[in-house]
Write an enzyme that holds these catalytic residues in place. Sequence first.
Site, PDB file in Angstrom:
ATOM      1  N   ASP A  28       0.938  -1.119  -0.014  1.00 44.04           N
ATOM      2  CA  ASP A  28      -0.095   0.016  -0.054  1.00 44.04           C
ATOM      3  C   ASP A  28       0.974   1.448   0.089  1.00 44.04           C
ATOM      4  OD1 ASP A  28      -1.630   2.059   0.383  1.00 44.04           O
ATOM      5  OD2 ASP A  28      -2.208   1.449   2.611  1.00 44.04           O
ATOM      6  N   LYS A  94       2.814  11.029  -3.399  1.00 39.86           N
ATOM      7  CA  LYS A  94       1.770  10.409  -4.107  1.00 39.86           C
ATOM      8  C   LYS A  94       0.832  11.478  -4.597  1.00 39.86           C
ATOM      9  CE  LYS A  94      -1.847   6.849  -3.497  1.00 39.86           C
ATOM     10  NZ  LYS A  94      -2.530   5.969  -2.166  1.00 39.86           N
ATOM     11  N   GLU A 194      -7.386   0.336  -4.570  1.00 41.50           N
ATOM     12  CA  GLU A 194      -7.313   0.185  -3.162  1.00 41.50           C
ATOM     13  C   GLU A 194      -8.785  -0.195  -2.385  1.00 41.50           C
ATOM     14  OE1 GLU A 194      -5.989   4.189  -1.957  1.00 41.50           O
ATOM     15  OE2 GLU A 194      -4.146   4.024  -2.838  1.00 41.50           O
ATOM     16  N   ASP A 218     -12.807   5.926   2.598  1.00 40.93           N
ATOM     17  CA  ASP A 218     -11.468   5.921   3.168  1.00 40.93           C
ATOM     18  C   ASP A 218     -11.041   7.095   3.398  1.00 40.93           C
ATOM     19  OD1 ASP A 218      -8.625   5.902   3.062  1.00 40.93           O
ATOM     20  OD2 ASP A 218      -8.234   4.827   1.224  1.00 40.93           O
TER      21      ASP A 218
END
Length: 625
Positions: A28, A94, A194, A218
Amino acid sequence: MAKISINIKQGTLLKDETPQKDIIVGIDLGTTNSLVAYINSESGTAMAVKDEGGSNKLVPSIVHFHTEKEEIVVGNDAKEYLVAQPENTIYSVKRLMGKSFNDLKGHSEYFGYQVIDDDTESLAKIRVNDRFYTPIELSSLILKQLKYRVEKALNQTVTKAVITVPAYFNDAQRQATRDAGKLAGLEVLRIVNEPTAASLAYGIGLKQGEEKTIAVYDLGGGTFDISILSIDNGIFEVLSTNGDTFLGGDDFDRAIVDYWAAENEMDVAALKLNKQWMQTLRLQAEKAKMHLSKHEDFETTEGYMTLKLSRSKFEELVQPLVDRTLENCKRALADANLKIEAIDEVVLVGGSTRVPLVKQAVGEFFGRTPHDDLNPDEVVALGAAVQADILAGNQKDMLLIDITPLSLGIETMGGLMDVIIPRNSKLPIKAGRQYTTQKDGQSGMRITVYQGERDLVSDNRKLGEFSLKGIPAMPAGLPKVEITFILDADGITRVRAKELRSGVEQSIEVKPSYGLSEEEMSQMLLDSIQNAQSDMQARSLQEALNEANSMISSVENFVEKNGELLTEVEIQGTVERVNALKESLDSRNKDIIHQHIEALNDFTRPFAERVMDQAIAVAMKGKKI
Ligand code: AMP
């Protein structure tokens, strides 16, 4: 064509009929934290890997560049420098993956480090001291750290991984993630969404005949994502995604800092300018927030200040932020054309879902208790490990289907390979991308098709070429040339180029695997991993050269057309910097080239903007709007 196995239930792939002995790990690669997990062969369960001390599973996604020691540290060791040396300490990389600076406009002050503002569509870069790094290089440093960690823990070399990305990541962002893996010495067998991984971690979608609609909520450190997935007999489909790329636990921390500042009658404007103080308070705020997930009150002292917070006050501060996430959930349901009752399961992901208020609000909104048994920080990595295990062949019910053994793509500016169909894609498949012309009035375009995993086409295998002719005269950048690859079930590739404004079209047929043995394919793959570092250097140098050349020609063009609107000093200064940039190309050092691009950019920007404003004013004169 390579024969591979597919799990009928999951619609997932396996490379060989015989299970591989190699371990495949699940990663991850997060905005705030990253982690690596694998399936323990004895217990058969997914486990996140701890650090050498055996305490921490999360690796903060932070890279610090030591100024004196020329050393790079990643993770917890890097986090320490966030306060003292923000300019050399890179976090949230990211967010920059596959993004141009234009994409990031308005958010650049978010970063404590320097994101290069060259005001173009080219990919964003980060400046640290005198070097320029791509987000791919920085992400690869985090991946290397995870690789090192799992290798230490398992006492074996790890070269294969599944990496997760947000469901909304586009092609460029997925490719950037793959490239980062490759640069870290990992063969990325699959990029998994994800929310899909999170569902897999809870075993959702693994049962035969299972048909469900799932909401994955999330809420991480800096981002919020809601994804609505459907699972039908092992096939996951993303029905809709929504969210906010600048909303997360960090905003909870900020709300607390603002509250404390007000309570202690601090000058907020002055506080915001003092980076060190700001970071210290932020770290205390995060501590308070975490404490309040388990307790009712928090209190500490910092210098002369007492910092206090009760759970109810905290909930009052963050309620508007939580409400915003629920608005996103409503939009996601509307986009998927679903009513709340259609959701069968709700999965919580991300550290911020530990906040009791968040859990409660999500449960009430969806009218069902969300899955929260697994650690919300680990659930995506654990699911990636489940996916990796399926790929490793530790699952039954397999069927043979075909996949593309090597990537297919075309040559773009400077001899770079632009992958259109990544290797391991299931057949049949159709994929495409849009390109444009580089010169005004350009009437033709040469399309050269390559196969392979290397960054420079000269290292790959040429499959064929053709020209698209008869593009009507248009300024550079205006034609829209769509290149489409269609691979049928027999592995025949048809490549089509079509200029969308005029409809001009041309195509060819190629046979990718013709004359290529299994050993040659394996060698090509191996080469790509072994040469990842030098390939990436060659690619970044070529990208710098491309950027410099296009900057030189647009600046020269600009000065030629607008010379009379510029001062002597401006013209002279521009000429000097253009010449310096031209000379820097010979250095073949991307950092030196970028420095000159930046210098030219900084010098020309003020008068380029002035001339644009004048041009607009002239155009508007006498016109009513
Ligand atoms: P992630 O991006 O999923 O790693 O989530 C990180 C975010 O979760 C950060 O904002 C953390 O402050 C937050 N977080 C971690 N643990 C807790 C906790 N116990 N209570 C509240 N927030 C937490």
